[in-house]
Design a protein around this motif. Structure first.
Motif, PDB file in Angstrom:
ATOM      1  N   LYS A   1      -7.584  -4.011  -3.202  1.00  0.00           N
ATOM      2  CA  LYS A   1      -6.251  -4.615  -3.132  1.00  0.00           C
ATOM      3  C   LYS A   1      -5.930  -5.380  -4.413  1.00  0.00           C
ATOM      4  O   LYS A   1      -4.781  -5.388  -4.873  1.00  0.00           O
ATOM      5  CB  LYS A   1      -6.177  -5.558  -1.929  1.00  0.00           C
TER       6      LYS A   1
ATOM      7  N   THR B   1      -2.308   5.427   3.661  1.00  0.00           N
ATOM      8  CA  THR B   1      -1.897   4.254   2.888  1.00  0.00           C
ATOM      9  C   THR B   1      -2.791   3.049   3.149  1.00  0.00           C
ATOM     10  O   THR B   1      -2.331   1.905   3.121  1.00  0.00           O
ATOM     11  CB  THR B   1      -0.437   3.886   3.202  1.00  0.00           C
TER      12      THR B   1
ATOM     13  N   ASP C   1       0.815  -1.214   0.000  1.00  0.00           N
ATOM     14  CA  ASP C   1       0.000   0.000   0.000  1.00  0.00           C
ATOM     15  C   ASP C   1       0.853   1.270   0.000  1.00  0.00           C
ATOM     16  O   ASP C   1       0.641   2.177  -0.811  1.00  0.00           O
ATOM     17  CB  ASP C   1      -0.951   0.000   1.201  1.00  0.00           C
TER      18      ASP C   1
ATOM     19  N   ASN D   1      -6.070   0.724   1.957  1.00  0.00           N
ATOM     20  CA  ASN D   1      -6.891   0.468   0.774  1.00  0.00           C
ATOM     21  C   ASN D   1      -8.344   0.202   1.162  1.00  0.00           C
ATOM     22  O   ASN D   1      -8.674   0.037   2.339  1.00  0.00           O
ATOM     23  CB  ASN D   1      -6.318  -0.704  -0.042  1.00  0.00           C
TER      24      ASN D   1
END
Length: 567
Positions: free
Chosen positions: A396, A367, A212, A369
């Protein structure tokens, strides 16, 4: 009113009757509706239909937009002029432009989908006589014209067509970006717009060496690449913004890594639970992007806070690997590492430019998702707590595909190394028989989470509806060939964790809106954030449906034996 001597005005749809053609308009989302105004307008003789749109970017959305525009003139003939906003409007949405001119079902002009330009102008020549000829040859359309409701016309003493002869514009090949290109360009343009409008000195990323944070840093790198290209193309506005942001009046960027070193700051904040693998991946990636990178350990502040807790309460918490049998100890010791990284990250963001004698502060990038936010697999007020998040509504699975694409196409090969490594939070001690892995911790895969997210948001599915939807996709006889019991247990597990972690949605960092199943609370998802985690009625209904499906399977199976039942 004084000049026209007119005391009243009609409100509603209308068309402009010029001396040589008829012009009409529909707005934005009307293009996407079942009974779009362009149908009635075209049947009323509108030669040219315009659409001044404010259509925001979604992954894979341009295909649908193009199909609707092409279909509008393929069925009705005529000219469709589509204009769209460009840039960030101060929120989560990014308007991706891509103006078009379509004539009789053929696109004859198309603008850029992602651009750092303030304004883009398209020009094309069209033959209105040809448009009328196409309409006249369609007899069924002529029959519908006789019954369509009339649209009022406003006569305008003006000619649109000139006397000079121009060749009509011909059909062009459509440019539709691959979804991975969309991820590279959309958030990058959004980040640039946000940076220049906030007047800050750059971005800060807590770079962990994981997927990420790697992707977020790469998106800032992509932003720098787009900025350098625009400056090389002579975009004076972008150049002026670069000089203001960097504080260098004579600076003209020619190398995107050099620009990144001025406006992207990354820091690896390791602990005793971190590995050299992630530390090296973070360092290598930062070098490929050009970021100003620091490598440090935060054990000192973690230990200080742990000692303070012990002094206050008289007990010392332990990790599971060190003998603890209470999961609360293990979780608290993980969370404090993550939260302290956020605190130290903000201090770095405020003072790193000062330490280099550069102007401004830094915007902290989140950061997390979309799938981890949906499951609640992150620490509240950790590095997910930031100023903005360019990947907060990207799944992801899409991020993995993007990393593979970007390792080659953006020129950051270290991203492939990150992609090959199993995702891990590195918040627990590593032992001979235990290594912390994200999907093991979550109890579900990222692919499954993506499916849950789409059903929960886009299909508005609760536990029972989701179970019913997943049986024919995951159940007996499918590629996954799971038992009905396994599907039921998966759905129950997801909704349990979704409900107990739903409160985290209230603190989600504002994210670039790239998917319609974003869980962003109170912005794109207005559901409550306090649920009864037992889901008593829904889970009982799942059990009843499970029993019905199993009973039906026994009746249909040869010899009355159940079809692969786990019960």
């Amino acid at each position: 009113a004084t000049k026209s001597k007119q005391g009243t005005v009609k409100i509603g749809p209308g068309m402009l009757q010029l001396a040589d053609c008829i012009i009409a308009a529909e707005t934005c989302e009307e293009l996407f509706t079942p009974n779009s105004p362009h149908i009635t307008l075209a049947l009323n003789g509108a030669d040219i239909i315009t659409n001044g749109s404010g259509s925001h970017h979604n992954l894979r959305k341009l295909d649908k937009r193009v199909q609707l525009i092409v279909g509008a003139t393929a069925k009705s003939g005529g000219v469709y002029m589509y204009a769209n906003q460009i840039g960030c409007d101060g929120g989560r949405l990014y308007y991706d432009g891509c103006a078009m001119v379509c004539v009789n079902g053929q696109v004859v002009a198309q603008g850029a989908q992602f651009s750092l330009k303030e304004v883009e102008v398209l020009a094309s020549s069209v033959d209105l006589a040809e448009c009328r000829s196409v309409r006249g040859a369609f007899m069924s359309r002529c029959e519908q014209v006789a019954t369509v409701p009339a649209v009022p016309k406003v006569e305008v003493d003006f000619r649109l067509c000139g006397d000079e002869f121009l060749f009509p514009s011909t059909k062009i090949a459509l440019r539709v970006h691959d979804p991975m290109e969309e991820i590279a360009l959309g958030p990058a343009c959004w980040l640039w717009d946000y940076l220049r409008r906030s007047n800050q000195g750059g971005y800060f990323v807590a770079l962990s060496g994981g997927a990420d944070s790697t992707t977020v840093a790469a998106l800032v790198g992509s932003m720098c690449q787009q900025v350098v290209k625009e400056v090389a193309a002579g975009n004076a506005t972008v150049l002026r913004d670069v000089r203001r942001i960097t504080g260098e009046e004579d600076y003209t960027p020619t190398d995107h890594t050099e620009l990144a070193n001025k406006i992207l700051y990354t820091t690896y904040m390791g602990t005793t639970n971190s590995t050299m693998d992630t530390r090296n991946r973070a360092k290598n990636l930062a070098g490929q992007i050009g970021a100003y990178h620091l490598d440090t350990n935060v054990d000192m502040i973690v230990e200080a806070l742990t000692k303070l807790f012990t002094m206050v309460v008289g007990k010392t918490p332990r990790f599971r690997a060190h003998g603890s049998t209470d999961p609360r100890e293990n979780l608290a010791l993980q969370n404090i590492q993550a939260r302290l990284r956020m605190v130290f990250g903000y201090m770095l963001a405020q003072l790193l430019p000062w330490s280099r004698d550069r102007r401004g502060g830094l915007l902290v990038l989140g950061t997390a998702n979309v799938d981890e936010a949906l499951r609640g697999y992150y620490t509240k007020y950790d590095c997910s707590a930031a100023d903005i998040n360019p990947i907060g509504s990207i799944s992801k699975e899409d991020l993995k595909r993007f990393m593979a694409w970007a390792s080659t196409n953006l020129g950051y090969p270290e991203m492939n190394s990150v992609l090959q490594a199993p995702p891990t939070a590195e918040l627990e001690p590593i032992t001979e028989d235990y290594t912390q892995l994200d999907e093991v911790d979550m109890g579900m895969s990222y692919a499954d989470l993506s499916a849950y997210g789409q059903l929960r948001k886009q299909s508005r599915a609760g536990p029972l509806t989701m179970f019913r939807s997943l049986i024919p996709v995951w159940g007996p006889g499918t590629a996954r060939n799971m038992t009905v019991r396994e599907v039921a247990d998966k759905v129950k597990k997801f909704f349990f964790f979704y409900s107990i972690n739903r409160h985290k949605m209230t603190t989600l960092t504002p994210s670039y809106h790239a998917e319609d199943y974003s869980p962003d609370d109170n912005r794109h998802d207005l559901r409550q954030f306090l649920y009864n985690a037992s889901w008593s009625w829904q889970f009982k209904s799942i059990e009843r449906l499970h029993d019905d499906v199993e009973a039906d399977a026994k009746k249909r199976a040869p010899g009355g034996a159940p079809i692969r039942s786990a019960d």
